[in-house]
Write a protein that holds these residues in place. Structure first.
Motif, mmCIF file in Angstrom:
data_model
loop_
_atom_site.group_PDB
_atom_site.id
_atom_site.type_symbol
_atom_site.label_atom_id
_atom_site.label_comp_id
_atom_site.label_asym_id
_atom_site.label_seq_id
_atom_site.Cartn_x
_atom_site.Cartn_y
_atom_site.Cartn_z
ATOM 1 N N UNK A 14 0.797 -1.226 0.000
ATOM 2 C CA UNK A 14 0.000 0.000 0.000
ATOM 3 C C UNK A 14 0.825 1.270 0.000
ATOM 4 N N UNK A 15 2.127 1.143 0.175
ATOM 5 C CA UNK A 15 3.014 2.307 0.150
ATOM 6 C C UNK A 15 3.847 2.245 -1.128
ATOM 7 N N UNK A 16 4.083 3.377 -1.732
ATOM 8 C CA UNK A 16 4.926 3.380 -2.925
ATOM 9 C C UNK A 16 6.396 3.452 -2.518
ATOM 10 N N UNK A 17 7.250 3.019 -3.421
ATOM 11 C CA UNK A 17 8.688 3.100 -3.159
ATOM 12 C C UNK A 17 9.116 4.557 -3.006
ATOM 13 N N UNK A 18 8.467 5.436 -3.726
ATOM 14 C CA UNK A 18 8.792 6.860 -3.625
ATOM 15 C C UNK A 18 8.516 7.383 -2.217
ATOM 16 N N UNK A 19 7.363 7.030 -1.668
ATOM 17 C CA UNK A 19 7.005 7.449 -0.306
ATOM 18 C C UNK A 19 7.992 6.864 0.695
ATOM 19 N N UNK A 20 8.317 5.577 0.531
ATOM 20 C CA UNK A 20 9.288 4.935 1.424
ATOM 21 C C UNK A 20 10.642 5.627 1.354
ATOM 22 N N UNK A 21 11.080 5.936 0.158
ATOM 23 C CA UNK A 21 12.371 6.588 -0.025
ATOM 24 C C UNK A 21 12.396 7.945 0.659
ATOM 25 N N UNK A 22 11.340 8.706 0.483
ATOM 26 C CA UNK A 22 11.275 10.032 1.107
ATOM 27 C C UNK A 22 11.240 9.935 2.623
ATOM 28 N N UNK A 23 10.500 8.968 3.147
ATOM 29 C CA UNK A 23 10.339 8.833 4.593
ATOM 30 C C UNK A 23 11.578 8.278 5.285
ATOM 31 N N UNK A 24 12.318 7.416 4.594
ATOM 32 C CA UNK A 24 13.450 6.744 5.225
ATOM 33 C C UNK A 24 14.805 7.300 4.821
ATOM 34 N N UNK A 25 14.851 8.007 3.693
ATOM 35 C CA UNK A 25 16.133 8.491 3.195
ATOM 36 C C UNK A 25 16.926 7.422 2.449
ATOM 37 N N UNK A 26 16.309 6.276 2.225
ATOM 38 C CA UNK A 26 16.944 5.193 1.479
ATOM 39 C C UNK A 26 16.576 5.390 0.008
ATOM 40 N N UNK A 27 17.554 5.411 -0.880
ATOM 41 C CA UNK A 27 17.250 5.637 -2.298
ATOM 42 C C UNK A 27 16.223 4.641 -2.847
ATOM 43 N N UNK A 28 15.380 5.129 -3.726
ATOM 44 C CA UNK A 28 14.320 4.304 -4.303
ATOM 45 C C UNK A 28 14.875 3.077 -5.014
ATOM 46 N N UNK A 29 15.979 3.216 -5.710
ATOM 47 C CA UNK A 29 16.578 2.073 -6.402
ATOM 48 C C UNK A 29 17.030 1.005 -5.412
ATOM 49 N N UNK A 30 17.545 1.439 -4.280
ATOM 50 C CA UNK A 30 17.970 0.495 -3.247
ATOM 51 C C UNK A 30 16.762 -0.235 -2.670
ATOM 52 N N UNK A 31 15.692 0.510 -2.397
ATOM 53 C CA UNK A 31 14.467 -0.123 -1.897
ATOM 54 C C UNK A 31 13.936 -1.140 -2.896
ATOM 55 N N UNK A 32 14.017 -0.821 -4.160
ATOM 56 C CA UNK A 32 13.578 -1.741 -5.204
ATOM 57 C C UNK A 32 14.364 -3.045 -5.150
ATOM 58 N N UNK A 33 15.672 -2.937 -4.920
ATOM 59 C CA UNK A 33 16.497 -4.155 -4.823
ATOM 60 C C UNK A 33 16.141 -4.962 -3.576
ATOM 61 N N UNK A 34 15.832 -4.289 -2.470
ATOM 62 C CA UNK A 34 15.402 -5.007 -1.268
ATOM 63 C C UNK A 34 14.098 -5.750 -1.532
ATOM 64 N N UNK A 35 13.154 -5.059 -2.170
ATOM 65 C CA UNK A 35 11.829 -5.627 -2.399
ATOM 66 C C UNK A 35 11.827 -6.738 -3.445
ATOM 67 N N UNK A 36 12.827 -6.761 -4.297
ATOM 68 C CA UNK A 36 12.916 -7.815 -5.311
ATOM 69 C C UNK A 36 13.809 -8.970 -4.864
ATOM 70 N N UNK A 37 14.434 -8.825 -3.701
ATOM 71 C CA UNK A 37 15.285 -9.887 -3.180
ATOM 72 C C UNK A 37 16.689 -9.904 -3.754
ATOM 73 N N UNK A 38 17.052 -8.864 -4.474
ATOM 74 C CA UNK A 38 18.386 -8.801 -5.072
ATOM 75 C C UNK A 38 19.447 -8.304 -4.097
ATOM 76 N N UNK A 39 19.011 -7.699 -3.003
ATOM 77 C CA UNK A 39 19.945 -7.138 -2.029
ATOM 78 C C UNK A 39 19.269 -7.110 -0.665
#
Length: 65
Positions: A14-39
């Motif tokens: 229910x949360x977008x990667x953009x919102x997560x990135x803004x709220x946590x300071x973690x780059x959106x590309x990094x969050x994408x890798x976490x969510x895809x299991x690549x990192x």
């Protein structure tokens, strides 16, 4: 870690990667890798995610239910 990826996906549903990135300071590309299991996050970013999501590291890592 498959369990980490699954639980992170569950917690951010229910949360977008953009919102997560803004709220946590973690780059959106990094969050994408976490969510895809690549990192997985380092300890500092794991703590940031846990605080934002309101869960424990043990939960995200599959050590507790």
């Amino acid at each position: 870690m498959k369990i980490f990826t699954e639980r992170l996906q569950e917690c951010v549903a229910g949360k977008t990667q953009r919102v997560l990135a803004q709220a946590t300071g973690i780059p959106q590309q990094t969050l994408s890798r976490y969510l895809s299991g690549k990192q997985t996050p380092d300890l500092e970013r794991l703590v940031i995610l846990c605080r934002y999501l309101g869960v424990t590291a043990d939960y995200l890592l599959g050590l507790e239910n």
